[in-house]
Write a protein that holds these residues in place. Structure first.
Motif, PDB file in Angstrom:
ATOM      1  N   GLY A 194       0.826  -1.202   0.000  1.00 15.25           N
ATOM      2  CA  GLY A 194       0.000   0.000   0.000  1.00 15.25           C
ATOM      3  C   GLY A 194       0.856   1.246   0.000  1.00 15.25           C
ATOM      4  N   ALA A 195       0.630   2.130  -0.971  1.00 16.93           N
ATOM      5  CA  ALA A 195       1.436   3.350  -1.079  1.00 16.93           C
ATOM      6  C   ALA A 195       0.606   4.587  -0.799  1.00 16.93           C
ATOM      7  CB  ALA A 195       2.078   3.437  -2.465  1.00 16.93           C
ATOM      8  N   GLY A 196      -0.296   4.476   0.170  1.00 11.97           N
ATOM      9  CA  GLY A 196      -0.967   5.654   0.692  1.00 11.97           C
ATOM     10  C   GLY A 196      -0.038   6.369   1.654  1.00 11.97           C
ATOM     11  N   PRO A 197      -0.538   7.356   2.405  1.00  7.01           N
ATOM     12  CA  PRO A 197       0.343   8.085   3.327  1.00  7.01           C
ATOM     13  C   PRO A 197       0.980   7.191   4.384  1.00  7.01           C
ATOM     14  CG  PRO A 197      -1.970   8.699   3.631  1.00  7.01           C
ATOM     15  CD  PRO A 197      -1.891   7.924   2.368  1.00  7.01           C
ATOM     16  N   ILE A 198       0.224   6.238   4.933  1.00  5.92           N
ATOM     17  CA  ILE A 198       0.792   5.340   5.938  1.00  5.92           C
ATOM     18  C   ILE A 198       1.874   4.462   5.313  1.00  5.92           C
ATOM     19  CG2 ILE A 198       0.287   3.400   7.472  1.00  5.92           C
ATOM     20  CD1 ILE A 198      -0.673   6.015   8.595  1.00  5.92           C
ATOM     21  N   GLY A 199       1.602   3.912   4.143  1.00  7.51           N
ATOM     22  CA  GLY A 199       2.584   3.063   3.485  1.00  7.51           C
ATOM     23  C   GLY A 199       3.849   3.805   3.111  1.00  7.51           C
ATOM     24  N   LEU A 200       3.710   5.002   2.554  1.00  7.07           N
ATOM     25  CA  LEU A 200       4.892   5.770   2.168  1.00  7.07           C
ATOM     26  C   LEU A 200       5.701   6.194   3.390  1.00  7.07           C
ATOM     27  CD1 LEU A 200       3.288   7.880  -0.691  1.00  7.07           C
ATOM     28  CD2 LEU A 200       5.049   6.112  -0.946  1.00  7.07           C
ATOM     29  N   LEU A 201       5.033   6.557   4.469  1.00  6.28           N
ATOM     30  CA  LEU A 201       5.765   6.901   5.697  1.00  6.28           C
ATOM     31  C   LEU A 201       6.424   5.663   6.305  1.00  6.28           C
ATOM     32  CD1 LEU A 201       3.199   9.440   7.179  1.00  6.28           C
ATOM     33  CD2 LEU A 201       5.526   9.982   6.416  1.00  6.28           C
ATOM     34  N   ALA A 202       5.763   4.514   6.182  1.00  5.77           N
ATOM     35  CA  ALA A 202       6.390   3.266   6.645  1.00  5.77           C
ATOM     36  C   ALA A 202       7.639   2.965   5.832  1.00  5.77           C
ATOM     37  CB  ALA A 202       5.396   2.107   6.540  1.00  5.77           C
ATOM     38  N   ALA A 203       7.587   3.216   4.525  1.00  7.41           N
ATOM     39  CA  ALA A 203       8.760   3.005   3.675  1.00  7.41           C
ATOM     40  C   ALA A 203       9.877   3.968   4.056  1.00  7.41           C
ATOM     41  CB  ALA A 203       8.370   3.186   2.209  1.00  7.41           C
ATOM     42  N   LEU A 204       9.524   5.210   4.337  1.00 12.75           N
ATOM     43  CA  LEU A 204      10.513   6.197   4.773  1.00 12.75           C
ATOM     44  C   LEU A 204      11.257   5.714   6.019  1.00 12.75           C
ATOM     45  CD1 LEU A 204      11.785   9.103   4.966  1.00 12.75           C
ATOM     46  CD2 LEU A 204       9.722   9.749   6.253  1.00 12.75           C
ATOM     47  N   ILE A 205      10.511   5.216   6.998  1.00  8.33           N
ATOM     48  CA  ILE A 205      11.143   4.757   8.243  1.00  8.33           C
ATOM     49  C   ILE A 205      11.985   3.516   7.988  1.00  8.33           C
ATOM     50  CG2 ILE A 205      10.693   3.878  10.574  1.00  8.33           C
ATOM     51  CD1 ILE A 205       8.212   5.685  10.614  1.00  8.33           C
ATOM     52  N   GLY A 206      11.516   2.633   7.111  1.00  2.53           N
ATOM     53  CA  GLY A 206      12.322   1.468   6.767  1.00  2.53           C
ATOM     54  C   GLY A 206      13.665   1.861   6.184  1.00  2.53           C
ATOM     55  N   LYS A 207      13.667   2.885   5.318  1.00  2.29           N
ATOM     56  CA  LYS A 207      14.932   3.383   4.763  1.00  2.29           C
ATOM     57  C   LYS A 207      15.788   4.010   5.862  1.00  2.29           C
ATOM     58  CE  LYS A 207      16.321   3.410   1.237  1.00  2.29           C
ATOM     59  NZ  LYS A 207      17.194   2.427   0.544  1.00  2.29           N
ATOM     60  N   GLN A 208      15.169   4.738   6.774  1.00  2.00           N
ATOM     61  CA  GLN A 208      15.934   5.337   7.872  1.00  2.00           C
ATOM     62  C   GLN A 208      16.548   4.282   8.776  1.00  2.00           C
ATOM     63  OE1 GLN A 208      13.471   8.252   9.889  1.00  2.00           O
ATOM     64  NE2 GLN A 208      13.699   9.748   8.245  1.00  2.00           N
ATOM     65  N   HIS A 209      15.952   3.085   8.812  1.00  2.33           N
ATOM     66  CA  HIS A 209      16.528   1.967   9.568  1.00  2.33           C
ATOM     67  C   HIS A 209      17.599   1.227   8.764  1.00  2.33           C
ATOM     68  CE1 HIS A 209      14.272   2.039  13.267  1.00  2.33           C
ATOM     69  NE2 HIS A 209      13.109   2.003  12.640  1.00  2.33           N
ATOM     70  N   GLY A 210      17.830   1.640   7.528  1.00  4.81           N
ATOM     71  CA  GLY A 210      18.891   1.045   6.731  1.00  4.81           C
ATOM     72  C   GLY A 210      18.521  -0.214   5.986  1.00  4.81           C
ATOM     73  N   LEU A 211      17.220  -0.481   5.842  1.00  3.47           N
ATOM     74  CA  LEU A 211      16.792  -1.689   5.147  1.00  3.47           C
ATOM     75  C   LEU A 211      16.618  -1.455   3.643  1.00  3.47           C
ATOM     76  CD1 LEU A 211      14.101  -3.020   7.649  1.00  3.47           C
ATOM     77  CD2 LEU A 211      16.468  -3.767   7.427  1.00  3.47           C
TER      78      LEU A 211
END
Length: 350
Positions: A181-198
């Protein structure tokens, strides 16, 4: 003053109307509304699906994704006139349950919590609102209008906290994450995943539009189709659609020792048959998988969400706000358009 109100459980009763000024008992901090984010919860309340007015009242002021400017900070405290703030949504139950008693009202055990704009407390879709100082979160001035993204960010901050806490029940080195899902929750979840280095992948149904570009701008990979079609088993899946078919795909596609975190609340769909569910359960047992559901956030998550936004590219964050509607056109904000990500109702300029 004017506010967007609704009669809960009665469809088509939302209106922009005159209401009294917020009462002092609602909080010592007086705030001028700047913007309020619109999400599926607001749409469902307007459609009469659920919602609760404050006790003794018939109507509820909508809105739980807030951003405002302090007009009067009240006596004491660290806030001052002009500060940008957002309001924490949930309040602990009055009993309280053990979780609410230690400040983890997001994990309330007895369901007696209350929530701004949803359950028994007026929300933030009014020209002015009051709040208790301990529930007002100060926003960095540099964020400006982007502060309205703080509440949805808290949801996925908590989701990632849950994922990592559960994953580290044993030795675990996650490398890949899939967000469905690439709604606001999904995109913010992806952002945090990148910030965790995944290594982050996002799956959505749109092949064109802004979503693929936003995912790629994060340094993540965008997919359409099925989870099986991405070609590998993710260590983490953050499920943001609430669609039963996507959930069942997630459960069958997670890597051994992996964690599936459910954040989406959908309206059902094609149910998994009993034999199919037994197969999914057997796979989870044999692969040591965990499925965890998460909702809401406590004050720790609100603080960490501010850190997430502060470390994000402001241009990328700004791209999440795809539409702004004035308060007197709030019904247009509820009508989802094809390329919408986050729509906000704007009451004033920052």
């Amino acid at each position: 003053m004017k506010a967007i109100t609704v009669e809960p459980l009665v469809a088509d009763t939302a209106r922009f109307e005159e209401i009294p000024e917020p009462a002092l008992h609602e909080g010592s901090v007086l705030v001028e509304a700047i913007a309020v984010g619109v999400c599926g919860t607001d749409v469902e309340i307007v459609h009469g699906a659920y919602g609760w007015a404050p006790r003794g009242e018939k109507r509820l002021v909508l809105g739980h994704e807030s951003l405002g400017r302090v007009l009067d900070p009240g006596p004491g405290g660290s806030l001052k006139e002009g500060d940008l703030v957002v309001g924490i949504v949930r309040r602990p139950d009055p009993v309280p349950c053990p979780n609410c008693a230690v400040g983890e009202w997001d994990m309330c055990r007895n369901g007696l919590y209350t929530e701004r704009g949803i359950k028994e407390i007026h929300g933030f879709m009014s020209e002015r609102w009051r709040i208790e100082p301990e529930y007002a979160m100060k926003v960095a001035p540099s964020l400006g209008i982007l502060g309205v993204l703080l509440e949805p960010t808290t949801v996925v901050v908590k989701a990632w906290e849950q994922v990592l806490a559960v994953g580290h029940r044993a030795f675990w080195q996650p490398e890949t994450a899939l967000v469905t899902g690439a709604g606001p929750i999904g995109l913010l979840a992806a952002l945090i995943g990148k910030q965790h280095g995944l290594e982050v992948h996002v799956l959505d149904r749109f092949e064109t539009g802004s979503k693929p570009a936003l995912v790629r701008a994060l340094g993540a990979t965008y997919h359409t189709g099925t989870i099986a079609g991405i070609g590998f088993e993710p260590d983490v899946i953050v499920e943001c659609t609430g669609a039963s078919e996507v959930i069942s795909q997630a459960l069958s596609s997670i890597a051994a020792g992996g964690v599936v975190c459910l954040t989406g609340v959908g309206s059902g769909g094609r149910a998994v048959s009993a034999p199919g569910m037994a197969s999914l359960a057997a796979a989870a047992v044999l692969k040591n998988n965990v499925v965890v559901g998460t909702v809401n956030a406590n004050k720790r998550h609100w603080y960490r969400a501010g850190q997430v936004l502060a470390h994000a590219d402001p241009g990328w964050l700004a791209s999440l706000i795809t539409r702004r509607e004035p308060a007197d056109r709030f019904m247009h904000a509820l009508e989802r358009q094809p390329d919408d990500i986050k729509t906000i109702v704007q009451f004033a300029d920052v």
